[in-house]
Scaffold this motif. Structure first.
Motif, PDB file in Angstrom:
ATOM      1  N   LYS A 113     -12.646   0.377  -2.664  1.00 48.05           N
ATOM      2  CA  LYS A 113     -11.469   0.957  -3.306  1.00 48.05           C
ATOM      3  C   LYS A 113     -10.940   2.111  -2.458  1.00 48.05           C
ATOM      4  N   PRO A 114      -9.636   2.363  -2.536  1.00 47.15           N
ATOM      5  CA  PRO A 114      -9.097   3.511  -1.800  1.00 47.15           C
ATOM      6  C   PRO A 114      -9.551   4.824  -2.427  1.00 47.15           C
ATOM      7  N   THR A 115      -9.696   5.837  -1.604  1.00 48.83           N
ATOM      8  CA  THR A 115      -9.996   7.174  -2.106  1.00 48.83           C
ATOM      9  C   THR A 115      -8.773   7.771  -2.772  1.00 48.83           C
ATOM     10  N   LYS A 116      -7.620   7.386  -2.266  1.00 50.76           N
ATOM     11  CA  LYS A 116      -6.344   7.887  -2.780  1.00 50.76           C
ATOM     12  C   LYS A 116      -5.292   6.813  -2.561  1.00 50.76           C
ATOM     13  N   GLY A 117      -4.257   6.804  -3.407  1.00 55.75           N
ATOM     14  CA  GLY A 117      -3.152   5.877  -3.232  1.00 55.75           C
ATOM     15  C   GLY A 117      -3.310   4.619  -4.070  1.00 55.75           C
ATOM     16  N   THR A 118      -2.300   3.757  -4.012  1.00 52.67           N
ATOM     17  CA  THR A 118      -2.303   2.530  -4.798  1.00 52.67           C
ATOM     18  C   THR A 118      -2.116   1.310  -3.905  1.00 52.67           C
ATOM     19  N   ILE A 119      -2.735   0.209  -4.321  1.00 53.55           N
ATOM     20  CA  ILE A 119      -2.642  -1.053  -3.587  1.00 53.55           C
ATOM     21  C   ILE A 119      -2.311  -2.160  -4.574  1.00 53.55           C
ATOM     22  N   MET A 134       0.849  -1.181   0.000  1.00 59.39           N
ATOM     23  CA  MET A 134       0.000   0.000   0.000  1.00 59.39           C
ATOM     24  C   MET A 134       0.889   1.237   0.000  1.00 59.39           C
ATOM     25  N   LYS A 135       0.591   2.164  -0.901  1.00 62.08           N
ATOM     26  CA  LYS A 135       1.377   3.392  -0.990  1.00 62.08           C
ATOM     27  C   LYS A 135       0.450   4.608  -0.919  1.00 62.08           C
ATOM     28  N   ASP A 136       0.633   5.409   0.124  1.00 63.53           N
ATOM     29  CA  ASP A 136      -0.137   6.652   0.326  1.00 63.53           C
ATOM     30  C   ASP A 136      -1.641   6.406   0.249  1.00 63.53           C
ATOM     31  N   VAL A 137      -2.089   5.315   0.883  1.00 63.41           N
ATOM     32  CA  VAL A 137      -3.498   4.918   0.784  1.00 63.41           C
ATOM     33  C   VAL A 137      -4.360   5.662   1.803  1.00 63.41           C
ATOM     34  N   CYS A 138      -5.427   6.253   1.305  1.00 61.21           N
ATOM     35  CA  CYS A 138      -6.442   6.887   2.141  1.00 61.21           C
ATOM     36  C   CYS A 138      -7.805   6.303   1.773  1.00 61.21           C
ATOM     37  N   LYS A 139      -8.686   6.218   2.750  1.00 58.92           N
ATOM     38  CA  LYS A 139     -10.055   5.797   2.473  1.00 58.92           C
ATOM     39  C   LYS A 139     -11.019   6.640   3.280  1.00 58.92           C
ATOM     40  N   THR A 140     -11.847   7.391   2.537  1.00 58.47           N
ATOM     41  CA  THR A 140     -12.928   8.169   3.139  1.00 58.47           C
ATOM     42  C   THR A 140     -14.238   7.661   2.571  1.00 58.47           C
ATOM     43  N   TYR A 141     -15.165   7.286   3.445  1.00 50.08           N
ATOM     44  CA  TYR A 141     -16.451   6.755   2.989  1.00 50.08           C
ATOM     45  C   TYR A 141     -17.384   7.891   2.569  1.00 50.08           C
ATOM     46  N   ASP A 142     -18.460   7.506   1.902  1.00 55.45           N
ATOM     47  CA  ASP A 142     -19.391   8.505   1.358  1.00 55.45           C
ATOM     48  C   ASP A 142     -20.027   9.376   2.436  1.00 55.45           C
ATOM     49  N   ASN A 143     -20.093   8.843   3.675  1.00 53.36           N
ATOM     50  CA  ASN A 143     -20.682   9.625   4.764  1.00 53.36           C
ATOM     51  C   ASN A 143     -19.682  10.595   5.396  1.00 53.36           C
ATOM     52  N   GLY A 144     -18.473  10.649   4.806  1.00 56.44           N
ATOM     53  CA  GLY A 144     -17.465  11.586   5.294  1.00 56.44           C
ATOM     54  C   GLY A 144     -16.499  11.029   6.313  1.00 56.44           C
TER      55      GLY A 144
END
Length: 228
Positions: free
Chosen positions: A53-59, A4-14
């Protein structure tokens, strides 16, 4: 194996579940994912199996960029990942043998191979003699062993165990851990999310601690590090 590189995850509810995760897990490692409830452990696992899926970054999982994976290819990715759940998720109307065989039937394995392989993994988890039993005829520990057998029957490269001892008594939990450790000793990568201080501190492996969506600790042969 898993990167995982620079992975972020934000759900639709914020809700921000993970933030700037950078991690590599090599083939054959046994890794505990620990941290308080709501820290992001479940999201970490869901990203690996491409449930989200991640919001940002690569897996990368098994050299596959899961961000770019087309939906029709996701089942192929998951063939190399066995998942063990806290609540077993066994099919109540199928026998122990049929529950495990089902995982091979869905990928259209030859019947002869199914018969041989299912009995092999049931023997590995100590349940060969329970092949014709129904799940409701088994103890909780036995049901979890069936879940492990189902997870490994297709020879996955990775086994993910999400709180596999969470509903079990301490003695039964030791037995489940010994099975997972043996699977790892045979070369399978094991990633286990857990709240068990006793297990982490007894069965020494790599420990990745997540708090508020951030990795705060990554130690080889680490300890649990939280009061319970």
């Amino acid at each position: 194996m898993i990167k995982m590189k620079d992975v972020c995850k934000t759900y639709d509810n914020g809700v921000s579940a993970l933030n700037e995760i950078n991690i590599e897990i090599d083939r054959g490692e046994f890794v505990y994912i620990v941290g308080p409830s709501g820290a992001g452990k479940s999201t970490f696992i869901r990203l690996v199996v491409r449930e989200v899926k991640p919001t940002k970054g690569t897996i990368y999982v098994n050299d596959v960029n899961v961000n770019e994976l087309k939906e029709k290819k996701v089942p192929l990715l998951r063939r190399d990942i066995g998942v063990v759940y806290q609540d077993f998720k066994l099919l109540s109307k199928l026998t122990v043998y049929e529950n495990v065989a089902f995982a091979m039937e869905v990928i259209e394995s030859p019947p002869a191979l199914i018969r041989t392989r299912v009995m092999e993994v049931l023997d590995l988890v100590g349940l060969k003699h329970k092949a014709r039993s129904l799940p409701q005829e088994l103890s909780g520990g036995e049901q979890q062993r069936v879940s492990i057998a189902r997870a490994i029957v297709n020879n996955p490269k990775i086994v993910i165990a999400d709180e596999p001892t969470g509903n079990l008594d301490p003695d039964t939990s030791w037995g489940i851990m010994k099975v997972l450790q043996e699977i790892n000793d045979r070369g399978t990568t094991v990633i286990m999310a857990t709240h068990s201080k006793e297990i982490v501190n007894t069965f020494k492996n790599r420990v990745i601690a997540i708090e508020n969506g951030v990795i705060v600790r990554d130690e080889h042969r680490g300890e649990y590090g939280y009061e319970v």
